[in-house]
Design a protein around this motif. Structure first.
Motif, PDB file in Angstrom:
ATOM      1  N   GLY A  14       0.777  -1.222   0.000  1.00  0.00           N
ATOM      2  CA  GLY A  14       0.000   0.000   0.000  1.00  0.00           C
ATOM      3  C   GLY A  14       0.813   1.280   0.000  1.00  0.00           C
ATOM      4  O   GLY A  14       2.001   1.244  -0.189  1.00  0.00           O
TER       5      GLY A  14
ATOM      6  N   TRP B 287      -3.104   1.572  -0.738  1.00  0.00           N
ATOM      7  CA  TRP B 287      -3.982   1.259  -1.849  1.00  0.00           C
ATOM      8  C   TRP B 287      -4.982   2.397  -2.040  1.00  0.00           C
ATOM      9  O   TRP B 287      -5.320   3.102  -1.096  1.00  0.00           O
ATOM     10  CB  TRP B 287      -4.731  -0.046  -1.571  1.00  0.00           C
ATOM     11  N   PRO B 288      -5.473   2.575  -3.262  1.00  0.00           N
ATOM     12  CA  PRO B 288      -6.500   3.611  -3.463  1.00  0.00           C
ATOM     13  C   PRO B 288      -7.777   3.245  -2.708  1.00  0.00           C
ATOM     14  O   PRO B 288      -8.164   2.095  -2.657  1.00  0.00           O
ATOM     15  CB  PRO B 288      -6.721   3.618  -4.974  1.00  0.00           C
ATOM     16  N   ALA B 289      -8.390   4.235  -2.112  1.00  0.00           N
ATOM     17  CA  ALA B 289      -9.619   4.028  -1.339  1.00  0.00           C
ATOM     18  C   ALA B 289     -10.632   5.092  -1.742  1.00  0.00           C
ATOM     19  O   ALA B 289     -10.814   6.080  -1.032  1.00  0.00           O
ATOM     20  CB  ALA B 289      -9.316   4.086   0.148  1.00  0.00           C
TER      21      ALA B 289
ATOM     22  N   VAL C 238     -13.416   5.930   0.912  1.00  0.00           N
ATOM     23  CA  VAL C 238     -12.929   6.707   2.058  1.00  0.00           C
ATOM     24  C   VAL C 238     -12.593   8.131   1.636  1.00  0.00           C
ATOM     25  O   VAL C 238     -12.903   9.093   2.352  1.00  0.00           O
ATOM     26  CB  VAL C 238     -11.704   6.010   2.690  1.00  0.00           C
ATOM     27  N   ASP C 239     -11.988   8.290   0.457  1.00  0.00           N
ATOM     28  CA  ASP C 239     -11.641   9.631  -0.020  1.00  0.00           C
ATOM     29  C   ASP C 239     -12.883  10.487  -0.243  1.00  0.00           C
ATOM     30  O   ASP C 239     -12.884  11.682   0.050  1.00  0.00           O
ATOM     31  CB  ASP C 239     -10.823   9.537  -1.304  1.00  0.00           C
TER      32      ASP C 239
ATOM     33  N   GLU D 163     -14.410  11.365   3.355  1.00  0.00           N
ATOM     34  CA  GLU D 163     -13.572  12.101   4.305  1.00  0.00           C
ATOM     35  C   GLU D 163     -14.082  13.504   4.649  1.00  0.00           C
ATOM     36  O   GLU D 163     -14.192  13.853   5.820  1.00  0.00           O
ATOM     37  CB  GLU D 163     -12.140  12.160   3.789  1.00  0.00           C
TER      38      GLU D 163
ATOM     39  N   SER E 185     -15.951   1.039   9.450  1.00  0.00           N
ATOM     40  CA  SER E 185     -14.513   1.034   9.160  1.00  0.00           C
ATOM     41  C   SER E 185     -14.139   2.134   8.172  1.00  0.00           C
ATOM     42  O   SER E 185     -13.068   2.737   8.284  1.00  0.00           O
ATOM     43  CB  SER E 185     -14.074  -0.328   8.637  1.00  0.00           C
ATOM     44  N   SER E 186     -15.015   2.431   7.218  1.00  0.00           N
ATOM     45  CA  SER E 186     -14.733   3.524   6.280  1.00  0.00           C
ATOM     46  C   SER E 186     -14.723   4.869   6.990  1.00  0.00           C
ATOM     47  O   SER E 186     -13.871   5.722   6.732  1.00  0.00           O
ATOM     48  CB  SER E 186     -15.769   3.546   5.157  1.00  0.00           C
TER      49      SER E 186
ATOM     50  N   ARG F  23     -11.499   5.079   8.976  1.00  0.00           N
ATOM     51  CA  ARG F  23     -10.351   5.397   8.115  1.00  0.00           C
ATOM     52  C   ARG F  23     -10.366   6.862   7.687  1.00  0.00           C
ATOM     53  O   ARG F  23      -9.326   7.515   7.640  1.00  0.00           O
ATOM     54  CB  ARG F  23     -10.350   4.489   6.892  1.00  0.00           C
TER      55      ARG F  23
ATOM     56  N   GLN G 167      -7.459   9.615   8.629  1.00  0.00           N
ATOM     57  CA  GLN G 167      -6.700  10.388   7.639  1.00  0.00           C
ATOM     58  C   GLN G 167      -6.574  11.849   8.067  1.00  0.00           C
ATOM     59  O   GLN G 167      -5.585  12.503   7.787  1.00  0.00           O
ATOM     60  CB  GLN G 167      -7.357  10.311   6.266  1.00  0.00           C
TER      61      GLN G 167
END
Length: 138
Positions: free
Chosen positions: A33, A35-37, A40-41, A44, A76-77, A80, A84
């Protein structure tokens, strides 16, 4: 030294050794990683807004707020996304809050010794009447 004896000596499974060896022959390391998420992005900024509105709440309560507003997200998302932006609560923040509550309770638990020392009234004996719908007893 044979490969099998070397693996036994350092405790590596055969499959892991073969994978590492193949990676070394390719001239690189195994891809790791971040890794692209995309979920989540995208989540955010919205999670950060909720966290700013309710700073004492953790990722689980914020997830329920988001779901109540129609966003289909997982806990979990949300966790995360908050991590961030460094908005997660400390690991033992609930324990800290409980310790502070115990200290407050201990400080106000001593009965007053003179007339002007009463600064807080305890109405806990009337709490059962409020829950029954009768309201506080006068």
């Amino acid at each position: 030294m044979p490969t099998s004896r070397f693996r036994e000596l350092i405790g590596i499974p055969r499959r892991s050794y073969v994978r590492w060896q193949a990676c070394a022959r390719r001239g690189g390391s195994a891809a790791k990683g971040p890794w692209p998420a995309p979920v989540v992005d995208a989540l955010e900024p919205l999670a950060a807004k909720y966290a700013a509105d309710w700073p004492a709440w953790g990722h689980r309560k914020i997830r329920w707020l988001l779901q109540a507003d129609g966003h289909d997200v997982s806990a979990s998302s949300v966790e995360r996304a908050l991590r961030q932006r460094d908005l997660l609560q400390p690991v033992d923040y609930q324990g800290e809050r409980r310790e502070h509550a115990k200290a407050r309770k201990a400080a106000s638990a001593t009965p007053p010794t003179s007339a002007n020392e009463v600064w807080q009234l305890d109405f806990s004996e009337y709490d059962h009447d409020v829950g029954a719908g009768r309201g506080p007893v006068g």
